[in-house]
Scaffold this motif. Structure first.
Motif, short mmCIF file in Angstrom:
data_model
loop_
_atom_site.label_atom_id
_atom_site.label_comp_id
_atom_site.label_asym_id
_atom_site.label_seq_id
_atom_site.Cartn_x
_atom_site.Cartn_y
_atom_site.Cartn_z
N ARG A 1 -14.08 -31.67 48.60
CA ARG A 1 -13.37 -33.06 48.04
C ARG A 1 -14.23 -33.81 47.57
N ARG A 2 -15.47 -33.89 47.59
CA ARG A 2 -16.27 -34.98 47.04
C ARG A 2 -17.00 -34.43 45.92
N ALA A 3 -16.81 -33.23 45.59
CA ALA A 3 -17.65 -32.29 44.73
C ALA A 3 -17.50 -32.97 43.19
N ARG A 4 -16.35 -33.35 42.73
CA ARG A 4 -16.16 -33.98 41.63
C ARG A 4 -17.06 -35.35 41.45
N ALA A 5 -16.78 -36.27 42.41
CA ALA A 5 -17.78 -37.35 42.40
C ALA A 5 -19.25 -37.06 42.27
N VAL A 6 -19.86 -36.07 43.05
CA VAL A 6 -21.02 -35.85 43.19
C VAL A 6 -21.56 -35.57 41.74
N ARG A 7 -20.71 -34.34 41.08
CA ARG A 7 -21.07 -33.77 39.89
C ARG A 7 -21.01 -35.05 38.80
N GLY A 8 -19.98 -35.90 38.83
CA GLY A 8 -20.13 -37.11 37.99
C GLY A 8 -21.19 -37.99 37.86
N ARG A 9 -21.71 -38.30 39.10
CA ARG A 9 -22.85 -39.13 39.27
C ARG A 9 -24.21 -38.37 38.67
N ALA A 10 -24.15 -36.86 38.82
CA ALA A 10 -25.29 -36.12 38.30
C ALA A 10 -25.16 -36.17 37.06
N VAL A 11 -24.03 -35.89 36.29
CA VAL A 11 -23.83 -36.13 34.77
C VAL A 11 -24.24 -37.38 34.37
N VAL A 12 -24.06 -38.45 35.19
CA VAL A 12 -24.63 -39.86 34.53
C VAL A 12 -25.99 -39.79 34.53
N HIS A 13 -26.82 -39.36 35.33
CA HIS A 13 -28.16 -39.26 35.57
C HIS A 13 -28.77 -38.12 34.33
N LEU A 14 -28.07 -37.38 34.08
CA LEU A 14 -28.55 -36.44 33.07
C LEU A 14 -28.35 -37.04 31.79
N LEU A 15 -27.24 -37.73 31.40
CA LEU A 15 -27.35 -38.35 30.08
C LEU A 15 -27.97 -39.52 30.04
N GLY A 45 -30.99 -39.36 30.98
CA GLY A 45 -32.20 -38.78 30.72
C GLY A 45 -33.23 -38.58 31.95
N GLU A 46 -32.42 -38.81 33.16
CA GLU A 46 -32.93 -38.53 34.53
C GLU A 46 -32.64 -37.28 34.99
N LEU A 47 -33.18 -36.28 34.40
CA LEU A 47 -33.07 -34.94 34.70
C LEU A 47 -33.43 -34.33 36.28
N ARG A 48 -34.67 -34.91 36.57
CA ARG A 48 -35.02 -34.32 37.90
C ARG A 48 -33.85 -34.90 39.08
N TYR A 49 -33.39 -36.40 38.80
CA TYR A 49 -32.64 -36.74 39.96
C TYR A 49 -31.13 -35.93 39.66
N ALA A 50 -30.63 -35.81 38.60
CA ALA A 50 -29.53 -34.89 38.53
C ALA A 50 -29.58 -33.47 39.18
N CYS A 51 -30.66 -32.95 39.11
CA CYS A 51 -30.81 -31.48 39.75
C CYS A 51 -31.01 -31.77 41.19
N TYR A 52 -31.59 -32.80 41.66
CA TYR A 52 -31.34 -33.02 42.98
C TYR A 52 -30.02 -33.28 43.72
N LEU A 53 -29.33 -34.22 42.89
CA LEU A 53 -27.89 -34.30 43.49
C LEU A 53 -27.19 -32.95 43.52
N LEU A 54 -27.27 -32.24 42.51
CA LEU A 54 -26.39 -31.11 42.59
C LEU A 54 -27.02 -30.17 43.57
N GLU A 55 -28.14 -29.73 43.59
CA GLU A 55 -28.53 -28.80 44.47
C GLU A 55 -28.52 -29.38 45.84
N SER A 56 -28.66 -30.63 46.20
CA SER A 56 -28.25 -31.01 47.52
C SER A 56 -26.93 -30.62 47.99
N ALA A 57 -26.13 -30.79 47.03
CA ALA A 57 -24.47 -30.56 47.14
C ALA A 57 -24.32 -29.19 47.42
#
Length: 466
Positions: free
Chosen positions: A153-167, A169-181
């Motif tokens: 149920r929270r996956a879309r919110a996690v994905r949204g936060r990761a895309v924010v970090h990706l855009l 330029g914070e690529l490693r943290y975007a990967c961390y959020l997605l991999e953890s989920a």
């Protein structure tokens, strides 16, 4: 359902308004003592009891249990669907106004799920507009609201936060959020297919930008294996669009074009304008890789026009870098320079977020190439050095290694051997490990085998660090 004390007060008030005694309300299924205890808030009524009392009071079960008239939540959900359609077919600004009104209504009615949906919609609107700090706030608030819900149920919110970090330029943290989920979804055995496809699809982009091609390819493979279990056609189309990027990285341009054609067909049917524009962008890239520069220019201009019309600032800027490179290869240097002249510094206006570092680095790389072709080595060196600085802080290791190579070649031709060696070493430092290993944490786990239907593609675990 409200707390017992609140329900008890509501029953007592409604009973009084109707002129009923406790005995009259209780008969024939319950006792006056039970009604008295309930009105005092000393017992949590069962659904069966509330349905009986609601019938006696002449109201709906929902209104008695929550204090809200029946149908309000349903009407609000229908309005949320309309807002999503506005975002898909209209403008982000118009959709944001719609979602904002619905958020206020959901808050007034204390509807948690509907509040979360409105926040997710506002986050998507802010993403498209390039307001990354605002988007992060909306996605974070949605995730907090749903903190007691299961992870799917929270996956879309996690994905949204990761895309924010990706855009940003914070690529490693975007990967961390997605991999953890992904790990959390798979840890208990069966993961939710739609949530996993959403997250595997989202992690492909940052993997490729970091040079982690092996991980990107396996994330794509796992998403493809789960796709038959996904009922949302837009989600499957988005998966095909991202999978096309892994095909391109492997040199499989025909497969990439076929995947993009599948996605484009679905986006056209669903009238998803932004996603359709992103397909034109990717197809332009494919054409450019084939050397079909005139066709690439047409596709990229179409994407740019569609995204600019929607005021999708960051996406528009990224397309402009690709289009400018095509113009450079066509020998139209002045047009290319003019197109990227406004992209040379990341936009930090949005609450201090360093937005756009990756495409600002791409713009400097492009101007360095143009300067070289014009016989201006000093200007080229300045642009390459600036590109390296931007890409290094964003974590885009693959792009950074490429710029280091270009700078090293430029310095070597100028006879500056030591400086060239330093540039090459910097590039090697970002290519020394096998793709997708030491620049990241441990690879996320694959789904439980039972999560993939029989007959689907065989899955392999993502590579572990060496």
């Amino acid at each position: 359902m409200d707390e017992p004390a609140e329900i008890g007060r509501r029953v007592q008030r409604l009973r009084g308004e109707r002129g009923l005694t406790q005995r009259q309300l209780a008969q024939p299924d319950y006792t006056p003592a039970y009604v008295s205890t309930l009105e005092a808030g000393k017992v949590r009524p069962s659904e069966t009891a509330l349905r009986f009392l609601a019938g006696r009071l002449g109201i709906s079960f929902e209104e008695l249990a929550t204090g809200r008239p029946a149908g309000l939540a349903t009407a609000l959900r229908l309005d949320l669907t309309d807002a999503q359609n506005t975002l898909a077919t209209g403008t982000a600004r118009e959709a944001a106004r719609h979602f904002g009104r619905l958020l206020a209504e959901a808050e007034r009615l204390d509807l948690t799920d509907e509040r979360a949906e409105a926040l997710l919609g506002l986050g998507e609107c802010a993403l498209e507009s390039g307001a990354l700090t605002e988007a992060a706030g909306h996605f974070g608030a949605a995730e907090l609201l749903l903190s007691g819900e299961p992870l799917p149920r929270r996956a879309r919110a996690v994905r949204g936060r990761a895309v924010v970090h990706l855009l940003a330029g914070e690529l490693r943290y975007a990967c961390y959020l997605l991999e953890s989920a992904i790990d959390a979804l798979n840890a208990g055995g069966l993961g939710d297919p739609e949530a996993l496809v959403l997250l595997y699809t989202a992690v492909i982009g940052p993997y490729l930008d970091m040079g982690a091609r092996t991980r990107a390819a396996q994330a794509a493979e796992l998403a493809l294996a789960l796709a038959p279990q996904v009922g949302d056609p837009a989600l499957v189309a988005g998966m095909h669009r991202q999978v096309a990027r892994t095909f391109l990285a492997e040199g499989r341009t025909a497969d990439a074009d076929a995947a993009l054609a599948k996605a484009q067909a679905v986006y056209g049917q669903l009238r998803l304008r932004k996603d359709l524009a992103l397909c034109h962008w990717m197809r332009g890239y494919v054409r450019a890789q084939h050397g079909e520069l005139d066709a690439a220019e047409r596709e990229l201009r179409c994407a740019r026009e569609m995204l600019a019309a929607r005021r999708a600032a960051l996406y528009t800027a990224q397309v402009e870098v690709e289009l400018a490179d095509v113009l450079r290869r066509l020998g139209r240097h002045d047009e290319a320079v003019e197109l990227v002249s406004g992209l040379l510094e990341p936009d930090a206006a949005d609450g201090g977020v360093d937005a756009g570092a990756v495409h600002a680095g791409g713009a400097h790389r492009l101007l360095g190439l143009i300067a070289q072709e014009r016989g201006e080595p000093e200007a080229a060196e300045e642009h390459y050095v600036r590109a390296m600085s931007l890409l290094e802080r964003s974590g885009a290791d693959g792009d950074l290694a490429d710029v280091c190579r270009l700078l090293g070649d430029l310095l070597r031709r100028a006879g500056r051997t030591e400086a060239a060696m330093d540039a090459y070493r910097t590039g090697l430092g970002h290519r020394a490990a096998a793709p997708g290993t030491t620049t990241l944490g441990p690879a996320p786990a694959s789904p439980h085998p039972a999560a993939v239907r029989a007959g689907g593609p065989e899955t392999r675990p993502l590579p572990a660090p060496r």
